[in-house]
Motif scaffolding. Structure first.
Motif, short mmCIF file in Angstrom:
data_model
loop_
_atom_site.label_atom_id
_atom_site.label_comp_id
_atom_site.label_asym_id
_atom_site.label_seq_id
_atom_site.Cartn_x
_atom_site.Cartn_y
_atom_site.Cartn_z
N GLN A 8 25.01 -32.21 22.60
CA GLN A 8 25.33 -31.95 21.20
C GLN A 8 25.27 -30.44 20.98
O GLN A 8 24.30 -29.79 21.39
N PRO A 9 26.28 -29.87 20.34
CA PRO A 9 26.24 -28.42 20.05
C PRO A 9 24.95 -28.06 19.32
O PRO A 9 24.46 -28.80 18.47
N LEU A 10 24.42 -26.89 19.64
CA LEU A 10 23.14 -26.48 19.07
C LEU A 10 23.18 -26.38 17.55
O LEU A 10 22.25 -26.80 16.86
N TRP A 176 16.12 -29.22 22.72
CA TRP A 176 16.34 -27.84 22.31
C TRP A 176 17.06 -27.04 23.40
O TRP A 176 17.28 -25.84 23.24
N LYS A 177 17.41 -27.68 24.50
CA LYS A 177 18.14 -26.98 25.55
C LYS A 177 19.59 -26.79 25.12
O LYS A 177 20.16 -27.62 24.43
N PHE A 178 20.19 -25.67 25.52
CA PHE A 178 21.58 -25.43 25.17
C PHE A 178 22.27 -24.67 26.29
O PHE A 178 21.63 -24.01 27.12
N GLU A 181 27.06 -20.69 26.63
CA GLU A 181 28.10 -20.37 25.65
C GLU A 181 27.71 -20.82 24.23
O GLU A 181 28.35 -20.44 23.25
N ASP A 182 26.66 -21.64 24.13
CA ASP A 182 26.21 -22.16 22.84
C ASP A 182 24.99 -21.40 22.33
O ASP A 182 24.40 -21.78 21.33
N SER A 183 24.63 -20.31 23.00
CA SER A 183 23.41 -19.58 22.66
C SER A 183 23.50 -18.92 21.28
O SER A 183 24.57 -18.40 20.90
N PRO A 184 22.41 -18.91 20.52
CA PRO A 184 22.42 -18.24 19.20
C PRO A 184 22.74 -16.75 19.28
O PRO A 184 23.22 -16.19 18.29
N VAL A 185 22.49 -16.12 20.44
CA VAL A 185 22.79 -14.69 20.55
C VAL A 185 24.29 -14.42 20.45
O VAL A 185 24.71 -13.29 20.18
N SER A 189 28.61 -12.55 17.18
CA SER A 189 29.89 -12.06 17.71
C SER A 189 31.01 -13.05 17.42
O SER A 189 32.14 -12.65 17.12
N HIS A 190 30.71 -14.37 17.49
CA HIS A 190 31.71 -15.38 17.16
C HIS A 190 32.12 -15.27 15.69
O HIS A 190 33.31 -15.35 15.35
#
Length: 241
Positions: A8-10, A176-178, A181-185, A189-190
């Motif tokens: 599931q997307p973060l 809570w694993k992601f 490419e789904d990282s909050p960092v 930028s997105h």
């Protein structure tokens, strides 16, 4: 991370988790409000919590603030989890896998509509109604109906998720694993990239909206319009019948 496991997307997990906690908290505190001031349909003999109405209102307000983001995500990135053009037809195939999936989509959609009814009716109520025994206002009855629908929808949503995806799906929602490419960092930028190309992206959203199935399109208008009304109506009306 195991790519074969459900993922599931973060951002979905965060929106889903926080809104779920707020919704369940509002449901429980809503019952305690009823159990304190109403009691017409039965009660549970538990100690009275004096600020329970304020607690319920605060949970409801935070839920309302988060609801537009969750609803927008649901109708776009998460639209496959909502009602589809053939969902009603698939409900005739009782007991098959597609029947369970279609029922889950229907319940997810109904839950968004019930949430809108809950926030609108809650915002249109006056705080003094229940403490003074004014229990026959239309907005209060609407709030009770929304509360009961939300209880049923949340219960069925959890059961259907367990039935459709089993334990792996439930664990993927709680995890809570992601993926990198789904990282909050990367979120900033997105977002900056999306805003820099806003005209094209906005037109793309309009085209996507027009291309979506008419039933889901109508429901999206009702839900997003209802959320806006929940913010705006109390500015013009102080509550009433």
């Amino acid at each position: 991370m195991n790519r074969s496991a459900p993922y599931q997307p973060l951002i979905l997990r965060i929106l889903h988790g926080v809104s779920g906690i707020l919704a369940i908290g509002a449901i429980i505190s809503g019952f305690l409000v009823y159990n304190t001031f109403d009691k017409r349909f039965g009660q549970i003999p538990i100690p009275k919590i004096n600020p329970i109405q304020d607690i319920h209102g605060t949970l409801g307000l935070f839920f309302l603030i988060l609801l537009p983001f969750f609803a927008f995500y649901s109708f776009h990135a998460g639209k496959r989890r909502l009602i589809q053009p053939d969902s009603i037809q698939k409900l005739t195939q009782f007991g098959t896998p597609i029947w369970w999936i279609s029922l889950q989509r229907l319940v997810n959609t109904e839950m968004l509509i019930a949430a809108v009814l809950a926030v609108i009716s809650g915002r249109m109520m006056k705080e003094e109604w229940l403490p003074t025994g004014e229990l026959d206002h239309i907005w209060y009855y609407a709030h009770l109906i929304a509360w009961m629908i939300m209880i049923c929808c949340v219960a069925v949503h959890v059961l259907m998720s367990a039935k459709v995806g089993g334990v792996p799906l439930l664990l993927s929602i709680l995890s809570w694993k992601f993926r990198p490419e789904d990282s909050p960092v990367n979120w900033y930028s997105h977002l900056r990239g999306w805003l820099s190309n806003f005209p094209n992206n906005f037109q793309g959203e309009i085209n996507q909206f027009r291309a979506s199935n008419s039933l889901l399109k109508m429901i999206e208008v009702i839900v997003l319009g209802g959320i806006m009304a929940a913010f705006v109506l109390p500015l013009f009306f102080s509550g009433g019948e």
